[in-house]
Motif scaffolding. Structure first.
Motif, PDB file in Angstrom:
ATOM      1  N   ASP A 188     -40.806   7.845  18.695  1.00  0.00           N
ATOM      2  CA  ASP A 188     -41.061   6.855  17.656  1.00  0.00           C
ATOM      3  C   ASP A 188     -40.101   5.682  17.831  1.00  0.00           C
ATOM      4  OD1 ASP A 188     -38.606   7.518  16.487  1.00  0.00           O
ATOM      5  OD2 ASP A 188     -39.485   8.757  14.926  1.00  0.00           O
ATOM      6  N   LYS A 189     -40.177   4.686  16.953  1.00  0.00           N
ATOM      7  CA  LYS A 189     -39.399   3.463  17.135  1.00  0.00           C
ATOM      8  C   LYS A 189     -37.901   3.689  16.991  1.00  0.00           C
ATOM      9  CE  LYS A 189     -39.987   1.954  12.321  1.00  0.00           C
ATOM     10  NZ  LYS A 189     -40.503   0.876  11.448  1.00  0.00           N
ATOM     11  N   LYS A 190     -37.525   4.860  16.479  1.00  0.00           N
ATOM     12  CA  LYS A 190     -36.102   5.186  16.387  1.00  0.00           C
ATOM     13  C   LYS A 190     -35.652   6.150  17.476  1.00  0.00           C
ATOM     14  CE  LYS A 190     -35.097   4.092  11.581  1.00  0.00           C
ATOM     15  NZ  LYS A 190     -34.403   4.551  10.359  1.00  0.00           N
ATOM     16  N   GLY A 191     -36.576   6.504  18.375  1.00  0.00           N
ATOM     17  CA  GLY A 191     -36.208   7.339  19.506  1.00  0.00           C
ATOM     18  C   GLY A 191     -36.356   8.829  19.290  1.00  0.00           C
ATOM     19  N   ASN A 192     -37.060   9.234  18.229  1.00  0.00           N
ATOM     20  CA  ASN A 192     -37.273  10.654  17.963  1.00  0.00           C
ATOM     21  C   ASN A 192     -38.456  11.188  18.756  1.00  0.00           C
ATOM     22  OD1 ASN A 192     -35.224  10.956  15.842  1.00  0.00           O
ATOM     23  ND2 ASN A 192     -36.553   9.594  14.666  1.00  0.00           N
ATOM     24  N   VAL A 193     -38.328  12.407  19.249  1.00  0.00           N
ATOM     25  CA  VAL A 193     -39.382  13.043  20.038  1.00  0.00           C
ATOM     26  C   VAL A 193     -40.578  13.385  19.153  1.00  0.00           C
ATOM     27  CG1 VAL A 193     -39.976  15.118  21.359  1.00  0.00           C
ATOM     28  CG2 VAL A 193     -37.785  13.962  21.751  1.00  0.00           C
TER      29      VAL A 193
END
Length: 396
Positions: free
Chosen positions: A121-126
């Motif tokens: 996602d845009k925050k870098g979560n898988v």
């Protein structure tokens, strides 16, 4: 005033670790492969150190192998598991450390595997749902996803990934370089196949680390030349490093709650002061602002670019050591591949602040005051330049 705020790159050695190391720099200098008394003393220490690490991680001593650091451990786990099990597919993310990405890309270039990148996602979560779809479509896959990101601090749910790996008969490697000693890991709770750590990330010496290899696996060694480490890695063991590694991890687990409380407080103090001191348009990359979704020791801040140069370099001139990314990427060309993978905003400078138990609230206050002064001077220069350009255009 010199302030070190780059502990995600490396940490200062703990005084207790130095004390533990000293005898192996002076009197206990034997080769652990020697059968005489001098060698046996060092061999006993290595065995005790292995037992300490295994106990703290909830595994058996036979599953812990000493190496030069996480980079070697990652290369061993990835390359040799692909070779040993004739794997043809790997799943990873675009924000992994280059010690993971480069070995996988090499094997892909050689035609051994195909790589799939799990969505972020845009925050870098898988995206765990996407990961499961990839696993369902690609049986007997290698998964390599880090526990916490070294630049933005995001903590990945490796327990959930472990369950998915088991469900789809995948091999799961996780790079825990940033979380060993900072997040309590008990491998009795969630099985993984391979896990790695580097001593210098948790106040031990540089040049030594370990790899956990689940007892159901047997990988061929990458370094030949002796039967050390039960045949897993040739070469005389780094006894000085090993005793320091084990002591550093022991101290980290012993003092875990107090260290976590301190670094979390430092992190929130930095965030609060940056938000309340009038620096325009700052942001926080990934989940680094979160108290629960990121490491307590990392904040990655997005700043407006200075007219006069780099904020990281400017802070360095004031004796403040921070990073513009991971220490490894700073040695190469270009910006952070991690930040590029999750956002494409231009004209920003991304700065990583990473804390340890040795940092203080006074240091945080000094850092923020220095940043404010840097931007005040920079804005003044920008105004003077604009005024000069306006006067010049009127003269024309």
């Amino acid at each position: 005033m010199e302030i070190y705020c780059d502990s995600a790159a490396t940490t200062a050695i703990d005084p207790e670790v130095i004390e533990a190391i000293l005898p192996y720099l002076t009197t206990n200098f034997g080769n652990p492969s020697s059968s005489h008394w001098a060698g046996r003393k060092v061999r006993e220490m290595i065995d005790n150190s292995r037992n300490t690490i295994a106990r703290l991680l909830g595994v058996t001593a036979e599953e812990i192998f000493f190496v030069s650091g996480a980079t070697e451990a990652n290369n061993l786990a990835l390359s040799e598991s692909i070779r040993e099990y004739e794997l043809t597919h790997a799943i990873t993310s675009k924000i992994e450390h280059k010690a993971v990405l480069q070995p996988l890309l090499k094997r892909e270039k050689e035609g051994d595997i195909e790589i799939s990148y799990v969505k972020l996602d845009k925050k870098g979560n898988v995206d765990l749902e996407h990961l499961e779809r990839l696993l369902a479509a690609n049986p007997q896959t290698l998964i390599s996803l880090m526990h916490a990101n070294n630049e933005i601090g995001n903590i990945t749910d490796i327990e959930a990934i472990s369950r998915l790996a088991k469900k789809y008969n995948a091999i799961f490697h996780t790079d825990t370089t940033q979380t060993i000693g900072k997040v309590k890991i008990d491998l009795n709770e969630f099985p993984v196949d391979f896990l790695v750590g580097s001593s210098h990330k948790f106040h031990g010496p540089k040049g030594v680390g370990f790899i956990y290899i689940n007892k159901k696996h047997k990988l061929k060694p990458q370094i030949l030349g002796g039967a050390q480490e039960k045949g897993q890695r040739g070469g005389t063991e780094n006894a000085i490093g090993i005793v320091g590694l084990a002591k550093a991890l022991e101290v980290a687990y012993r003092d875990f709650d107090s260290i976590h409380e301190k670094t979390a407080a430092l992190k929130q103090r930095l965030i609060s002061q940056l938000e309340n001191r009038g620096i325009a348009e700052i942001g926080f990359n990934g989940e680094s602002k979160s108290e629960t979704k990121s490491l307590s020791s990392i904040v990655n801040v997005s700043f407006p670019c200075l007219q006069s140069g780099s904020l990281v370099n400017s802070l360095d001139t004031f004796g403040i050591a921070v990073s513009g990314g991971s220490a490894c990427s700073n040695l190469g060309n270009g910006g952070s591949h991690v930040i590029s993978a999750i956002q494409h905003e231009s004209n920003r400078e991304n700065v990583r602040f990473s804390f340890s138990k040795f940092n203080t609230t006074e240091e945080i206050d000094h850092i923020v005051n220095t940043i404010v002064k840097i931007y005040e001077v920079d804005n003044s220069i920008a105004e003077d330049t604009a005024s000069a350009q306006h006067s010049f255009s009127l003269a024309l």
